[in-house]
Enzyme design. Structure first.
Site, PDB file in Angstrom:
ATOM      1  N   HIS A   1      -9.471  -6.822  -2.422  1.00  0.00           N
ATOM      2  CA  HIS A   1      -8.073  -6.679  -1.834  1.00  0.00           C
ATOM      3  C   HIS A   1      -8.140  -6.833  -0.302  1.00  0.00           C
ATOM      4  O   HIS A   1      -8.934  -6.539   0.485  1.00  0.00           O
ATOM      5  CB  HIS A   1      -7.242  -5.566  -2.024  1.00  0.00           C
ATOM      6  CG  HIS A   1      -7.889  -4.110  -1.772  1.00  0.00           C
ATOM      7  ND1 HIS A   1      -8.867  -3.787  -2.668  1.00  0.00           N
ATOM      8  CD2 HIS A   1      -7.796  -3.346  -0.731  1.00  0.00           C
ATOM      9  CE1 HIS A   1      -9.272  -2.655  -1.888  1.00  0.00           C
ATOM     10  NE2 HIS A   1      -8.627  -2.251  -1.018  1.00  0.00           N
TER      11      HIS A   1
ATOM     12  N   GLN B   1     -15.185   0.303   1.154  1.00  0.00           N
ATOM     13  CA  GLN B   1     -14.191   0.128   0.352  1.00  0.00           C
ATOM     14  C   GLN B   1     -13.875   1.323  -0.654  1.00  0.00           C
ATOM     15  O   GLN B   1     -15.175   2.008  -0.739  1.00  0.00           O
ATOM     16  CB  GLN B   1     -14.725  -1.144  -0.473  1.00  0.00           C
ATOM     17  CG  GLN B   1     -13.801  -1.632  -1.695  1.00  0.00           C
ATOM     18  CD  GLN B   1     -14.456  -2.604  -2.403  1.00  0.00           C
ATOM     19  OE1 GLN B   1     -15.543  -3.083  -2.459  1.00  0.00           O
ATOM     20  NE2 GLN B   1     -13.540  -3.135  -3.240  1.00  0.00           N
ATOM     21  N   VAL B   2     -12.899   1.673  -0.964  1.00  0.00           N
ATOM     22  CA  VAL B   2     -12.397   2.720  -2.089  1.00  0.00           C
ATOM     23  C   VAL B   2     -11.870   2.212  -3.264  1.00  0.00           C
ATOM     24  O   VAL B   2     -12.313   2.916  -4.173  1.00  0.00           O
ATOM     25  CB  VAL B   2     -11.299   3.679  -1.238  1.00  0.00           C
ATOM     26  CG1 VAL B   2     -10.805   4.680  -1.974  1.00  0.00           C
ATOM     27  CG2 VAL B   2     -11.779   3.986   0.227  1.00  0.00           C
TER      28      VAL B   2
ATOM     29  N   HIS C   1      -6.077  -6.519   3.194  1.00  0.00           N
ATOM     30  CA  HIS C   1      -4.846  -5.684   3.656  1.00  0.00           C
ATOM     31  C   HIS C   1      -4.149  -6.620   4.704  1.00  0.00           C
ATOM     32  O   HIS C   1      -4.909  -7.063   5.724  1.00  0.00           O
ATOM     33  CB  HIS C   1      -5.404  -4.477   4.388  1.00  0.00           C
ATOM     34  CG  HIS C   1      -6.105  -3.347   3.576  1.00  0.00           C
ATOM     35  ND1 HIS C   1      -5.541  -2.360   3.331  1.00  0.00           N
ATOM     36  CD2 HIS C   1      -7.502  -3.476   3.051  1.00  0.00           C
ATOM     37  CE1 HIS C   1      -6.674  -1.608   2.517  1.00  0.00           C
ATOM     38  NE2 HIS C   1      -7.705  -2.247   2.370  1.00  0.00           N
TER      39      HIS C   1
ATOM     40  N   ASP D   1       1.056  -1.154   0.211  1.00  0.00           N
ATOM     41  CA  ASP D   1       0.120  -0.038  -0.074  1.00  0.00           C
ATOM     42  C   ASP D   1       0.912   1.095   0.059  1.00  0.00           C
ATOM     43  O   ASP D   1       1.785   1.387   0.670  1.00  0.00           O
ATOM     44  CB  ASP D   1      -0.833  -0.066   1.332  1.00  0.00           C
ATOM     45  CG  ASP D   1      -2.055   0.770   0.983  1.00  0.00           C
ATOM     46  OD1 ASP D   1      -3.226   0.239   1.399  1.00  0.00           O
ATOM     47  OD2 ASP D   1      -1.807   2.179   1.118  1.00  0.00           O
ATOM     48  N   ILE D   2       0.688   2.218  -0.861  1.00  0.00           N
ATOM     49  CA  ILE D   2       1.548   3.280  -1.044  1.00  0.00           C
ATOM     50  C   ILE D   2       1.376   4.440   0.288  1.00  0.00           C
ATOM     51  O   ILE D   2       2.025   5.437   0.354  1.00  0.00           O
ATOM     52  CB  ILE D   2       1.710   4.052  -2.506  1.00  0.00           C
ATOM     53  CG1 ILE D   2       0.335   4.166  -2.688  1.00  0.00           C
ATOM     54  CG2 ILE D   2       2.436   3.463  -3.236  1.00  0.00           C
ATOM     55  CD1 ILE D   2       0.162   5.585  -3.658  1.00  0.00           C
TER      56      ILE D   2
HETATM   57  P1  5GP Z   1      -9.914  -0.034   0.603  1.00  0.00           P
HETATM   58  O1  5GP Z   1     -10.571   0.077  -0.857  1.00  0.00           O
HETATM   59  O2  5GP Z   1      -9.602  -1.195   1.205  1.00  0.00           O
HETATM   60  O3  5GP Z   1     -10.597   1.068   1.666  1.00  0.00           O
HETATM   61  O4  5GP Z   1      -8.410   0.734   0.382  1.00  0.00           O
HETATM   62  C1  5GP Z   1      -7.674   1.017  -0.840  1.00  0.00           C
HETATM   63  C2  5GP Z   1      -6.192   0.993  -0.174  1.00  0.00           C
HETATM   64  O5  5GP Z   1      -5.447   1.445  -1.533  1.00  0.00           O
HETATM   65  C3  5GP Z   1      -5.954   2.117   0.814  1.00  0.00           C
HETATM   66  O6  5GP Z   1      -5.356   1.661   1.804  1.00  0.00           O
HETATM   67  C4  5GP Z   1      -4.974   3.117  -0.129  1.00  0.00           C
HETATM   68  O7  5GP Z   1      -3.771   3.696   0.616  1.00  0.00           O
HETATM   69  C5  5GP Z   1      -4.435   2.140  -1.162  1.00  0.00           C
HETATM   70  N1  5GP Z   1      -4.110   2.810  -2.513  1.00  0.00           N
HETATM   71  C6  5GP Z   1      -4.815   3.990  -2.991  1.00  0.00           C
HETATM   72  N2  5GP Z   1      -4.173   4.016  -4.221  1.00  0.00           N
HETATM   73  C7  5GP Z   1      -3.150   3.172  -4.433  1.00  0.00           C
HETATM   74  C8  5GP Z   1      -1.977   2.964  -5.294  1.00  0.00           C
HETATM   75  O8  5GP Z   1      -1.954   3.904  -6.364  1.00  0.00           O
HETATM   76  N3  5GP Z   1      -1.170   2.481  -5.236  1.00  0.00           N
HETATM   77  C9  5GP Z   1      -1.343   1.509  -3.921  1.00  0.00           C
HETATM   78  N4  5GP Z   1      -0.351   0.517  -3.915  1.00  0.00           N
HETATM   79  N5  5GP Z   1      -1.990   1.742  -3.078  1.00  0.00           N
HETATM   80  C10 5GP Z   1      -3.127   2.631  -3.247  1.00  0.00           C
END
Ligand code: 5GP
Length: 141
Positions: A103, A97-98, A105, A34-35
């Site tokens: 995925h 979810q974003v 974590h 995660d970046i």
């Molecule tokens: P979620 O969808 O589970 O809420 O989280 C999405 C995750 O993707 C977040 O933890 C965010 O920091 C990570 N993220 C967002 N954009 C990028 C990206 O371009 N590259 C990577 N490696 N992680 C990302």
């Protein structure tokens, strides 16, 4: 539920259209850092096949992702000298979810250290590169 959008950012990473700090790959699963890590070593584990989240994923792909998440959790305990691991997985916006490619974590934790808020701070490229290299090596070894 909306359909899978092949233009989501993780689909682009899987197609090698965007860079990532790769940790692991096999025929079904891909994992990268995660970046914006909530703790050092925060890794995302994905099925290679398109799936929006746990509500539409093929059960075999979900099982493959779970197996790899466990491998990464075990390796991360050593590599990051962790005291524990937090595993999170969010489904749909209402579920937190974003990014809409499934995925999991995997987040190494130190006793008494709170996780940073989600997506709060980009880690330095050299730090991510170092963490990915160490974790990838431990997974191979
Ligand atoms: P979620 O969808 O589970 O809420 O989280 C999405 C995750 O993707 C977040 O933890 C965010 O920091 C990570 N993220 C967002 N954009 C990028 C990206 O371009 N590259 C990577 N490696 N992680 C990302």
């Amino acid at each position: 539920m909306p359909s899978y959008d092949p233009q989501n950012i993780f689909a682009k990473i899987l197609r090698d259209e965007l860079p990532c700090y790769k940790v692991y790959e096999d025929d079904k699963v891909f994992a990268f850092l995660d970046i914006m890590p909530r703790a050092p070593g925060h890794t995302l584990v994905l099925p290679k096949s398109p799936a929006r989240n746990v509500l539409d994923v093929d059960p075999d792909d979900l099982a493959a992702v779970s197996k790899v998440a466990q491998k990464i959790a075990k390796a991360a305990m050593t590599v990051f000298n962790a005291d524990g691991i937090t595993v999170q997985q969010f489904n749909e916006g209402a579920g937190g979810q974003v990014v809409f490619h499934l995925h999991v974590h995997v987040i190494p934790r130190k006793a008494g250290v709170a996780m940073k808020p989600a997506a709060s701070e980009k880690e330095k490229p050299e730090v991510l590169a170092g963490h990915a290299a160490k974790l990838a090596a431990a997974l191979k070894g």
